[in-house]
Design a protein around this motif. Structure first.
Motif, PDB file in Angstrom:
ATOM      1  N   PHE B  44      47.192  47.472  45.601  1.00  0.00           N
ATOM      2  CA  PHE B  44      46.357  46.647  44.867  1.00  0.00           C
ATOM      3  C   PHE B  44      45.137  46.228  45.652  1.00  0.00           C
ATOM      4  O   PHE B  44      44.003  46.009  45.000  1.00  0.00           O
ATOM      5  CB  PHE B  44      47.032  45.670  44.050  1.00  0.00           C
ATOM      6  N   ALA B  45      45.271  45.611  46.651  1.00  0.00           N
ATOM      7  CA  ALA B  45      44.273  45.152  47.529  1.00  0.00           C
ATOM      8  C   ALA B  45      43.026  46.357  47.890  1.00  0.00           C
ATOM      9  O   ALA B  45      41.994  45.993  47.719  1.00  0.00           O
ATOM     10  CB  ALA B  45      44.896  44.712  48.992  1.00  0.00           C
ATOM     11  N   LEU B  47      42.432  48.564  45.530  1.00  0.00           N
ATOM     12  CA  LEU B  47      41.686  48.735  44.366  1.00  0.00           C
ATOM     13  C   LEU B  47      40.981  47.819  43.906  1.00  0.00           C
ATOM     14  O   LEU B  47      39.929  47.877  43.322  1.00  0.00           O
ATOM     15  CB  LEU B  47      42.878  48.835  43.097  1.00  0.00           C
ATOM     16  N   ALA B  48      41.209  46.475  44.487  1.00  0.00           N
ATOM     17  CA  ALA B  48      40.408  45.357  44.118  1.00  0.00           C
ATOM     18  C   ALA B  48      39.096  45.337  45.035  1.00  0.00           C
ATOM     19  O   ALA B  48      38.142  44.991  44.447  1.00  0.00           O
ATOM     20  CB  ALA B  48      41.362  44.078  44.629  1.00  0.00           C
TER      21      ALA B  48
END
Lengths: 399, 612
Positions: B44-45, B47-48
């Motif tokens: 998710f990091a 993707l962020a």
């Protein structure tokens, strides 16, 4: 034949109840100092802490400014806390006495805004009170808890087993839920029904009856589906498969999960959540406030909030269990269930466990009604605790 | 009271059950948080970060192209466009109308831009007009304070100062197509304004000229507005290229050929294979491809029988005719036929019932190699070809660079065709006929060659049999690297060279008019007049094949190959004039002029001229 016999036994039971009215000891009223001393201050402290966390979150959501959310949140928190303490200092029998009346008024308001909404397409379904915008549907949660607690206060365990006896409380829950669903507000409708069910369970309704009701509800699902608005159907479908529409309805869930996941253990730091600060995260000040908090303060921050909520729940449970009267017990647990539903639905929603139904995180999300409902509810629970030794007769003499 | 106690117990049990359920569900939520924030944190990091950062490619300036003397052949010129940003223009229509007072801007364009701006986000610049001239740019710049929201932007456009003269060599650039994008992983290709080399040097050296894309990482918010630049890498500009071409010579060739309808000329350095000129007529404007070619223009070019888009030097395949006779001669010498061997030419040669004619109706009589070349006697070459067979001729031709691609660094080179028995069996499915050997011996029939191949063949003939290859950009290893002897005996080469010398300088040579007008410098060469279609017996009887009024498409091609100076060769030239009727009449004067110019321009040679 059997029916007649049972009716006879019930009549006898009622007679016994009336006798207890005659033999009860009338308690003297508590003095203010005693009441203050009896307040469950740990619950007040936990509530205040949660509200202040909300303030910090909204400060960050405003990009490091008190405007537009943090300051108003603080004002509402102060006002709500005052209201909570005021309610804590009232007499519990007052609420018992007026329970049905309050429910009636709320139902009336709900019908009124519904009619207003029908007459004036797209009109607001809330009443403006200045600091707060009051949604009757939110107040109805308290009113329903009061009315059901009062209803079952007088119930004998074996009466609870009779379907006819259960019909009025079921209607009390289903009618407002149906009105709210029409608004349409799926989250609140679900909460009203869940709280009604919870009270029925606490009052002693057999588990198999719940199983039957759930079975019937499952059978009714296709009908409900056909009645749902397109956007509600979209939400459910998108929940089942968020990647179906990454820029449309699935966007919220995906961005929320990205925000949470990228927060990691300790978070990106206040005001540094890229997802929230760069507006990838929608509704960061309301429904997705928890996401923002957990992005900026990480798993640690999210867990702290969950633990505070859990502590509040346990306090509510303890208060309910030590109350001397069934009304107080039922009311406290019902309000606990209401709070639990808020937190669980909100967190489950932002972590992608359930569809986005638009339920805020009480005391943290920006928005007056949920905070007011929660604080009034906690006020009632505090009131129950202050008056935990007060007896309420099963069939009070009408005054 | 029993009832009350029972009810309380029931309540307590159930309240505890509810509490346990709530605890369990909270545990589930905490577990979910753990899963997202700890287990999947890295995913998710990323993707962020993807969300947060927009990467902007910085297009590097394309490398320039120079000729051997450092003259600029391809450059980048700034082109200006004006854009408007809605949120900065308080009233976009007013701003545009103010702008229209300064530059040419039709009302329709204003309406269009306003409509477009309404649809896009307020901070997105909308293009108003491109291709502004300097005057317009400076007017707008001066009035900038009164034109809120108006932005001037410049980008680089490829420009070719000598457009048509070099169009076939340099090629051109154009928008990237899908296939190119799939094939080439360079992120630059995905940019809508990026131009890629489509032909010629621009295509062959695209990777060198293109450079490496720079990268600017910009933090953006959810609606795409730039917040700040995080970091920046300017990339590397494309490398400049220096060609072997001499612009002056190229221009001269082009202009000299322009008197013909369709023609090509090649000048190569005989020692290195460096191509000094590669001219093809008619030509086209390479700038048209970048600016956007109209369909009509494209059709005109494509369907024109003179084929302006085709580089005749590398892609034109012609029967080499008599210019091929050196190959037959060398093959014969290698097969042991003496240079003094005499054939008898009565004007034709009979083979079975067929009769193969010499260009000279009444024949050359007894004739040996030297005069056979000088007078281009067809029968002599029929005779030796018949003796040695087609495969020996083909083997010799291949050694001189015919029949295969030479690997010049301009894409699209054609291989020509040198027939063999095996080739015919495979390609045509029939066995080789004896008569075809005769025809091949004089460079007709199946034989095809490009002007470039003929120039290289000539270079290899005069440089002592060194297998030079043509190039425009000097190979990494150096101009002379990898040039090996092709292994033809010096005596044989000398005999052929003497014949080519005689063509121009001999009393009976076919190209006496091609003599150089430079004191002390002699040229050697060979004419070629190749038939485009077979001459039927009746046509020959009527003399129709000699008439000048045949349709252009049916006239013979005129060819000439030559090198000079004869005693110390420096340049080889080949010229083709499509349907030019006569190698000696049409092609040889052009070749002579080109060679003269090449020698004049040669610095080392002009010194020797000066000494004389």
């Amino acid at each position: 034949m059997g029916r007649h016999a049972r009716d006879g036994a019930a009549a006898a039971g009622r007679g016994a109840g009336r006798m207890s009215v005659a033999t009860r000891i009338k308690p003297r009223d508590l003095r203010l100092v005693e009441k203050l001393a009896g307040i469950h201050w740990p619950l007040v402290a936990l509530t205040a802490t949660l509200g202040m966390i909300g303030y910090v979150v909204l400060y960050s959501a405003g990009g490091g400014h008190h405007e537009p959310w943090a300051l108003r949140h603080a004002l509402r928190l102060l006002f709500g806390a005052a209201l909570m303490l005021a309610i804590a200092l009232t007499g519990i029998r007052f609420w018992f006495r007026w329970a049905y009346a309050i429910y009636g008024v709320c139902l009336g308001l709900l019908v009124a805004v519904e009619i207003m909404g029908e007459l004036n397409k797209g009109a607001q379904r809330w009443i403006d009170l200045g600091v707060f915008q009051l949604q009757p549907s939110e107040l109805m949660k308290i009113a329903l808890a009061l009315a059901l607690a009062r209803y079952f206060h007088s119930a004998y365990l074996d009466e609870v087993g009779r379907p006819a006896y259960l019909l009025p409380p079921i209607l009390m829950a289903v009618v407002p839920a149906a009105l709210v669903l029409r608004q349409p507000d799926l989250g609140t409708a679900v909460m009203l029904l869940a709280m009604g069910g919870g009270l029925l369970f606490l009052a002693g309704v057999r588990l198999w009856k719940f199983a039957l009701a759930i079975g019937l509800a499952a059978a009714a699902l296709p009908i409900i589906w056909s009645q749902m608005h397109d956007y509600q159907k979209q939400r459910v479908l998108t929940f089942l498969e968020p990647e179906r529409d990454p820029l449309g309805a699935g966007y919220h869930i995906i961005q929320s999960k990205i925000a949470l996941g990228s927060g990691g253990l300790w978070g990106k730091g206040l005001l540094n959540g890229s997802q929230a600060q760069l507006s990838f995260l929608p509704e960061k000040q309301t429904d997705f406030a928890f996401t923002m908090l957990a992005e900026e303060t990480g798993f640690f921050g999210g867990l702290v909030v969950l633990l505070i909520c859990f502590a509040i729940l346990m306090a509510l449970l303890a208060i309910g269990m030590r109350a001397a009267h069934q009304f107080g017990r039922l009311l406290a647990i019902a309000i606990g269930i209401n709070f639990f539903l808020y937190v669980t639905i909100n967190v489950a929603m932002v972590t992608g466990l359930i569809p986005v139904v638009g339920v805020p995180l009480p005391l943290v999300s920006y928005g007056g009604t949920a905070m007011l409902t929660t604080l009034i509810g906690f006020g009632l629970v505090l009131c129950i605790d202050v008056n935990r030794f007060t007896q309420i007769p099963r069939f009070p003499v009408e005054t | 009271m029993y009832q009350e106690a029972e009810r309380h117990r029931s309540f307590t049990r159930r309240a505890l059950f509810v509490g346990a359920l709530q605890t369990g569900l909270f545990g589930l939520l905490a577990g979910r948080l753990y899963h997202l924030q700890i287990d999947q944190s890295q995913t998710f990091a990323l993707l962020a970060e993807d969300n947060r950062v927009n990467q902007h490619l910085i297009v590097p300036p394309r490398g320039r192209i120079f000729d051997a003397g450092g003259r600029l052949l391809a450059r980048n010129v700034p082109t200006y466009r004006v854009r408007v940003v809605r949120e900065q223009a308080r009233d976009i229509r007013r701003t545009l109308e103010d702008l229209a007072a300064l530059i040419d801007l039709p009302q329709a364009t204003i309406d269009e831009v306003v409509a477009k701006a309404e649809l896009r986000r307020a901070f997105v610049p909308i293009e108003v007009r491109e291709d502004l001239d300097w005057e317009e740019v400076s007017t707008i710049a001066v009035h900038a304070p009164e034109l809120p929201g108006v932005v001037l932007e410049s980008s680089l456009l490829r420009d070719y100062p000598y457009a048509e003269v070099l169009a076939h060599v340099l090629g051109y650039v154009g928008p990237v197509n899908e296939a190119e994008q799939k094939e080439d992983g360079d992120p630059l290709l995905s940019m809508p304004t990026f131009r890629i080399g489509k032909n010629g040097i621009e295509k062959a050296y695209d990777a060198v000229l293109r450079g490496r894309a720079g990268l600017s990482r910009i933090e953006v918010n959810a609606v795409g507005r730039s917040i700040r630049e995080l970091d920046r890498d300017d990339g590397d500009p494309g490398r400049d290229l220096r060609l072997s071409l001499d612009l002056e010579l190229q221009r001269f060739c082009f202009e000299r050929l322009s008197s013909e309808l369709a023609a090509g000329a090649v000048v190569v350095d005989v020692a290195t294979g460096a191509v000094l000129a590669l001219a093809s007529v008619p030509s086209f404007d390479p700038r048209a491809f970048d600016k956007g070619l109209s369909h009509r223009q494209w059709r005109d070019w494509r369907d024109n029988p003179r084929h302006p888009l085709v580089n005749k030097c590398t892609r034109g395949q012609y029967p080499p005719g008599s210019t091929f006779k050196m190959m037959t001669a060398l093959a014969a010498l290698e097969e042991g036929i003496s240079p003094n061997y005499e054939a008898y030419c009565p004007g034709y040669m009979s083979l079975g019932r067929a009769r193969f004619h010499c260009w000279k109706e009444h024949g050359h009589g007894r004739i040996a190699l030297n005069q056979a070349l000088a007078q281009s006697c067809d029968v002599y070459f029929y005779d030796v070809a018949r003796r040695i067979g087609v495969d020996a001729i083909a083997a010799m031709a291949e050694r001189f660079g015919l029949g295969h691609e030479l690997g010049i660094d301009v894409p699209g080179e054609r291989p020509g065709l040198i027939p063999t028995r095996a080739w015919k069996k495979a390609a045509v499915g029939e066995s080789w006929q004896k008569g075809e050997t005769l025809v091949a011996g004089i460079g007709q029939g199946f034989v095809l060659a490009t002007p470039l191949q003929l120039a290289i063949m000539t270079a290899r003939l005069c440089n002592g049999g060194m297998a030079v290859r043509p190039w425009l950009v000097e190979p990494e290893a150096g101009a002379l690297a990898g040039i090996e002897p092709i292994g033809v005996s010096p005596q044989a080469l000398r005999a052929v060279q003497a014949g080519m010398h005689e063509v121009i300088n001999g009393r009976r040579g076919t190209a006496r008019k091609a003599r150089l007008d430079i004191e002390g410098v002699e040229m050697a060469g060979k004419t070629g007049t190749s038939q485009v279609r077979r001459i039927s017996r009746t046509e020959r009887a009527a003399g129709a094949h000699k008439r000048k009024d045949r349709p252009w498409e049916e006239r013979d091609h005129a060819l000439f190959v030559c090198y000079a100076p004869y005693d110390a060769p420096r340049y080889a030239v080949s010229v083709i004039v499509e349907h030019g009727q006569s190698g000696s009449g049409t092609a040889s004067p052009i070749a002579r002029d080109i060679m003269t110019r090449a020698l004049e321009l040669d610095p080392s040679h002009s010194r020797t001229l000066a000494r004389v």
